[in-house]
Design an enzyme around this catalytic site. Structure first.
Site, PDB file in Angstrom:
ATOM      1  N   SER A 434       0.826  -1.255   0.099  1.00  9.85           N
ATOM      2  CA  SER A 434       0.036  -0.075  -0.110  1.00  9.85           C
ATOM      3  C   SER A 434       0.684   1.167  -0.107  1.00  9.85           C
ATOM      4  O   SER A 434       1.967   1.347   0.839  1.00  9.85           O
ATOM      5  CB  SER A 434      -0.885  -0.068   1.242  1.00  9.85           C
ATOM      6  OG  SER A 434      -1.851  -1.184   1.394  1.00  9.85           O
ATOM      7  N   CYS A 606      -7.221  -1.167   7.369  1.00  9.55           N
ATOM      8  CA  CYS A 606      -5.958  -1.774   6.479  1.00  9.55           C
ATOM      9  C   CYS A 606      -5.278  -2.664   7.518  1.00  9.55           C
ATOM     10  O   CYS A 606      -4.837  -2.259   8.688  1.00  9.55           O
ATOM     11  CB  CYS A 606      -5.198  -0.792   6.028  1.00  9.55           C
ATOM     12  SG  CYS A 606      -3.748  -1.205   4.981  1.00  9.55           S
ATOM     13  N   ASP A 651      -8.495  -2.646   3.049  1.00  9.31           N
ATOM     14  CA  ASP A 651      -7.029  -3.014   2.339  1.00  9.31           C
ATOM     15  C   ASP A 651      -6.500  -3.956   3.041  1.00  9.31           C
ATOM     16  O   ASP A 651      -5.639  -3.654   4.058  1.00  9.31           O
ATOM     17  CB  ASP A 651      -6.344  -1.781   2.037  1.00  9.31           C
ATOM     18  CG  ASP A 651      -4.946  -2.163   1.270  1.00  9.31           C
ATOM     19  OD1 ASP A 651      -4.800  -3.166   0.993  1.00  9.31           O
ATOM     20  OD2 ASP A 651      -4.142  -1.020   0.963  1.00  9.31           O
ATOM     21  N   TRP A 653      -4.764  -8.017   4.173  1.00  8.77           N
ATOM     22  CA  TRP A 653      -4.031  -9.354   3.692  1.00  8.77           C
ATOM     23  C   TRP A 653      -3.683 -10.168   4.694  1.00  8.77           C
ATOM     24  O   TRP A 653      -3.966  -9.935   6.140  1.00  8.77           O
ATOM     25  CB  TRP A 653      -2.606  -8.844   3.191  1.00  8.77           C
ATOM     26  CG  TRP A 653      -1.670  -8.049   4.120  1.00  8.77           C
ATOM     27  CD1 TRP A 653      -1.232  -8.777   5.318  1.00  8.77           C
ATOM     28  CD2 TRP A 653      -1.683  -6.661   4.416  1.00  8.77           C
ATOM     29  NE1 TRP A 653      -0.543  -7.614   6.000  1.00  8.77           N
ATOM     30  CE2 TRP A 653      -0.774  -6.491   5.549  1.00  8.77           C
ATOM     31  CE3 TRP A 653      -2.361  -5.509   3.740  1.00  8.77           C
ATOM     32  CZ2 TRP A 653      -0.542  -5.007   6.020  1.00  8.77           C
ATOM     33  CZ3 TRP A 653      -1.997  -4.251   4.245  1.00  8.77           C
ATOM     34  CH2 TRP A 653      -1.018  -4.075   5.471  1.00  8.77           C
TER      35      TRP A 653
END
Length: 654
Positions: A434, A606, A651, A653
């Site tokens: 990012s 995020c 966002d 992961w």
């Protein structure tokens, strides 16, 4: 006078003759619609290609990181063992509206290995096929198909693309040969694929009335060509597409043509602790690369030279030998597994993934090169679908985190030809980060925030993350030498509100702070432009205030300047009981509910998908229930609608 009348009459007569007897102009041909470049270079027809090459199984893949493509190659290869002939195919390269013609080929079948990417989206190369499925009413009666989906259960839209493909093909009249397979990368994607495959092929045999040929031997896909006398200007040295593209850079820059950005900043962000958190700055001057806050930067790392050398030593080969691996199937679009000609050293350094644990098919193919019967048996066992084999693969390879070098070191009798090893190893993928800057403030620079991955495995080996260790060593100047990073920008849907006056709530612990540095910089810029900027609230979390409070100075300065309305920080290990960002959200529940429900606030999350993002979700559900008076079902529905409207963005992961 008479002469004038005569001349007038002559001219008039000629005009009348020209008007009635002139040759009519040909009608202007209808303008042909503009054909995009991707369609111009597209193959004419996968059906015609299958007929020409006598194939009856086409395996399409929607792949973002290469895994779905790898699975498709394995299925196409497997077909040979069942008396069929497979063709791995990128849907982006063909006109997928021809799918209905597949029934023209006797005993034919289409298999789809479809990865889900982002928030339930198809991969880039499957986007047009996905759009076609949504808009078509083609009759797929007589078209046999099967689907294996690749996803991750930590994400909300688990395997959305695979599920949609399976459902839509059936709705259009397609004939499902075998049940949809759902692979979970959060658990064990390889095991899920093997288990599905072990049931898939017997079902195919039964459906088509064929039998396995019994050929379980290795089937090579590429042949080795050694170049003893070659001009080194014709040899690839790490380029992704065009030869010499790193020497002569030409925009536009993308995954096949990355830009070599100079490293202009590299500093450690944390004060103490045993981790290394870093801030990297890449110069994109003169690249014509544009980015927005929230986008991702992709970088192409290189493998550790020491590991590459040890593989060469273990296999007793000259790594600087110039070679090509040439596809034995001359009709295949994929002529080489990686850019060729090149050296073994370049292939192992730039093109192949040598750091991750190898998949079971690699072990199966390499087993023939183990001279010790016990080692060979164990390798074949680990590649099988038996419970004992799965358990052995899980413990000896996955849990022990053995990469290909560790396997070669721990199986002394295993001596594969290096060209076969290079054929089997997956491609080294770009790493996405990012972007931690705003293009409004830093138009010629892209910032990265990352933590260096390094730890000791169960076999007492040190595991080092490829990209983060490579970036860590990119000093700004190294004896006058400027370090560069091959990179490109990938667009994202993670965007600030169109109206700066909308409040924003940002939740980003650890390196999840990255995109919010860009957001906050942009809100500060908007303020300087005289725009009305809404409340800007950040929830950040780290272990210890004195160790890993990332960007502490910058954030506190933004707070003093009134850009950050609120800076909420959870230091998880500075007290007996752990405090995380979700606890701080609950603490401010009344204010948050008012901002969300009454003031049109946008929420951004995020970081870690497995735990943090889920816990934050739960905290918001509880706030809606406790302050908004909603039931749990209503709360879940409320935040789903916010996601649909683009007011709850993630966002994350795993």
């Amino acid at each position: 006078m008479e002469d004038n009348i005569f001349l007038f009459s002559l001219i008039a007569g000629l005009l009348i003759y020209w008007f009635f007897f002139r040759k009519k102009p040909e009608p202007v041909p209808e303008m042909k619609p503009f054909t995009p470049v991707t369609q111009q270079i597209r193959e004419t027809s996968f059906i015609e290609k299958m007929k020409k090459t006598n194939r009856n199984v086409v395996v399409f893949y929607g792949s973002q990181t290469g895994t779905a493509e790898e699975f498709a190659n394995r299925l196409a290869k497997d077909a040979q063992r069942y008396g069929m002939k497979g063709m791995p195919t990128d849907p982006e390269e063909y006109d997928m509206s021809e799918l209905s013609r597949l029934k023209e080929i006797p005993n034919s079948m289409a298999v789809f290995c479809m990865a889900t990417y982002g928030e339930g989206d198809p991969t880039d190369n499957a986007q047009e096929f996905y759009d076609w499925m949504q808009g078509t009413d083609d009759d797929l009666a007589g078209v046999n198909f099967a689907v294996f989906g690749l996803g991750n259960k930590t994400y909300e839209h688990f395997n959305a693309t695979g599920k949609y493909t399976d459902k839509r093909l059936a709705e259009l009249g397609g004939n499902r040969v075998f049940d949809l397979g759902l692979g979970d990368d959060d658990s064990n994607l390889e095991e899920d694929f093997i288990s599905w495959k072990e049931q898939f092929w017997p079902a195919v045999c039964e459906f088509f009335g064929v039998e396995a040929t019994g050929e379980d031997s290795s089937i090579r896909q590429f042949e080795l060509v050694v170049h003893n006398d070659i001009n080194m200007n014709e040899v690839y040295t790490g380029e992704m597409g065009r030869l010499k593209s790193f020497q002569t850079q030409k925009p536009p820059f993308d995954s096949k043509n990355p830009f070599l950005a100079t490293v202009t900043g590299n500093r450690k962000l944390n004060e103490g602790g045993n981790r290394h958190l870093m801030h990297i700055e890449l110069d994109i001057t003169d690249s014509k690369i544009r980015y927005d806050s929230g986008d991702h930067v992709a970088v192409y790392p290189t493998n550790d030279a020491a590991v590459v050398n040890r593989i060469g030593e273990r296999l007793g080969v000259d790594l600087d030998t110039v070679i090509s691996l040439k596809n034995l199937d001359e009709e295949s679009n994929k002529k080489h597994p990686f850019p060729c000609p090149t050296t073994y050293r370049t292939a192992l350094t730039h093109y192949l993934d040598i750091n991750n644990t190898p998949r079971t098919n690699v072990l199966f193919e390499l087993a023939q090169y183990a001279s010790d019967p016990q080692e060979q048996e164990n390798m074949r066992k680990m590649a099988s679908a038996s419970p004992e084999g799965k358990a052995l693969y899980h413990s000896w390879v996955l849990d022990s985190e053995r990469n290909i070098l560790a396997i070669l070191e721990d199986l002394p009798s295993l001596n594969p030809p290096i060209d076969h090893l290079c054929e089997l190893l997956p491609r080294l993928q770009a790493r996405y980060y990012s972007i931690a800057s705003s293009s409004k403030v830093y138009p010629t620079s892209i910032h990265i925030c990352a933590v260096v991955i390094e730890y000791t495995t169960k076999t007492e080996r040190v595991f080092k993350g490829v990209a983060t260790n490579w970036l860590k060593n990119k000093e700004v100047t190294d004896n006058g030498h400027k370090h560069t990073v091959p990179m490109y920008v990938r667009r994202s849907q993670f965007r600030l509100p169109f109206k700066p006056s909308n409040p924003i709530i940002m939740i980003g612990p650890g390196t999840g702070i990255a995109p919010f540095m860009g957001f906050i910089q942009e809100r500060a810029w908007q303020k300087e432009q005289g725009k009305e900027v809404g409340e800007t609230i950040l929830y950040f979390g780290c272990r210890h205030k004195n160790e890993d409070f990332l960007y502490q100075q910058e954030l506190e300065e933004f707070e003093r300047a009134g850009v950050l309305t609120q800076l909420n920080v959870a230091f998880s290990r500075d007290q007996e009981h752990k405090i995380y960002v979700q606890h701080l959200l609950k603490k401010n529940k009344e204010q948050l509910w008012k901002l969300i429900h009454s003031n049109n606030a946008h929420i951004y999350v995020c970081g870690d998908a497995r735990n943090m993002a889920r816990d934050v979700h739960t905290a918001f559900y509880e706030i809606a229930e406790e302050v908004g008076g909603l039931t749990h079902t209503q709360a879940v529905d409320y935040f789903k609608k916010l996601m649909t409207k683009g007011r709850y963005s993630q966002d994350v992961w795993s």
